[in-house]
Design a protein around this motif. Structure first.
Motif, PDB file in Angstrom:
ATOM      1  N   ALA A 111       0.238  68.610 -77.508  1.00  0.00           N
ATOM      2  CA  ALA A 111       1.363  68.505 -76.580  1.00  0.00           C
ATOM      3  C   ALA A 111       1.613  67.063 -76.154  1.00  0.00           C
ATOM      4  O   ALA A 111       2.727  66.718 -75.764  1.00  0.00           O
ATOM      5  CB  ALA A 111       1.118  69.389 -75.361  1.00  0.00           C
ATOM      6  N   ASP A 112       0.591  66.213 -76.249  1.00  0.00           N
ATOM      7  CA  ASP A 112       0.736  64.841 -75.776  1.00  0.00           C
ATOM      8  C   ASP A 112       1.106  63.838 -76.876  1.00  0.00           C
ATOM      9  O   ASP A 112       0.958  62.632 -76.687  1.00  0.00           O
ATOM     10  CB  ASP A 112      -0.533  64.395 -75.060  1.00  0.00           C
TER      11      ASP A 112
ATOM     12  N   PHE B 266       6.993  63.108 -78.841  1.00  0.00           N
ATOM     13  CA  PHE B 266       7.708  64.125 -78.063  1.00  0.00           C
ATOM     14  C   PHE B 266       8.454  63.537 -76.869  1.00  0.00           C
ATOM     15  O   PHE B 266       9.375  64.165 -76.351  1.00  0.00           O
ATOM     16  CB  PHE B 266       6.754  65.225 -77.587  1.00  0.00           C
TER      17      PHE B 266
ATOM     18  N   ARG C 197       6.662  73.561 -82.115  1.00  0.00           N
ATOM     19  CA  ARG C 197       6.617  73.069 -80.738  1.00  0.00           C
ATOM     20  C   ARG C 197       5.217  72.574 -80.380  1.00  0.00           C
ATOM     21  O   ARG C 197       4.236  72.911 -81.053  1.00  0.00           O
ATOM     22  CB  ARG C 197       7.013  74.208 -79.787  1.00  0.00           C
ATOM     23  N   PRO C 198       5.115  71.785 -79.319  1.00  0.00           N
ATOM     24  CA  PRO C 198       3.800  71.330 -78.856  1.00  0.00           C
ATOM     25  C   PRO C 198       2.856  72.512 -78.644  1.00  0.00           C
ATOM     26  O   PRO C 198       3.261  73.553 -78.130  1.00  0.00           O
ATOM     27  CB  PRO C 198       4.114  70.637 -77.526  1.00  0.00           C
TER      28      PRO C 198
END
Length: 159
Positions: free
Chosen positions: A45-46, A50, A103-104
């Motif tokens: 996610a990091d 993004f 997606r993350p």
């Protein structure tokens, strides 16, 4: 080099010339050298990309998915040839289709079947999926080069 599957980053980096932040294969689940490979990419996610793609709705770019598929296919080819560390240049992508967003937090399954493998040109049918849902498919073409031979890759070819 003898590799047992599944394998992780250490074995992947022993075969592929890519290094952080551009290694897009987290683990190889299964590999029939020169025939097929199944690998995975964990999408953190990091990831810095993004913040710009897209700030309010982060999506892994399709070009990164294609690169991850090319790296997985190249892993199979390089292991089969005993050419660990050789450079693979992406020479073409035909019939690319993007069907599902990545997606993350997703884990992308990367599958490649080698359909042609000559001295320098290789062709693979590739497929990326998340939780069994197909995200992307394509036919990819690669030119493999060792060291100084990389200088002779066609202009416009990319790693």
């Amino acid at each position: 080099m003898e590799i047992t599957y599944p394998c992780g980053r250490e074995e992947i980096e022993a075969v592929l010339p890519h290094r952080a932040p551009f290694v897009w294969v987290s683990r190889v689940l299964a590999c029939k050298p020169g025939v097929s490979v199944t690998a995975e990419l964990d999408v953190p996610a990091d990831l810095p990309l993004f913040s710009g793609h897209f700030p309010d709705y982060p999506v892994l770019p399709g070009v990164i998915i294609m690169e991850a598929l090319a790296q997985a296919a190249s892993f199979s080819l390089l292991v089969e040839r005993g050419a660990e560390g050789a450079i693979g240049f992406l020479a073409g992508i035909d019939n690319a289709k993007f069907r599902q967003q990545v997606r993350p937090g997703d884990t992308v399954t990367l599958e490649a079947e080698i359909v042609k493998s000559s001295h320098r040109l290789c062709v693979a049918e590739v497929r990326a999926s998340v939780d069994g849902r197909v995200c992307a498919t394509a036919t990819q073409k690669y030119i493999l080069a060792n060291g100084d031979a990389a200088q002779s890759a066609p202009e416009g070819s990319q790693v």
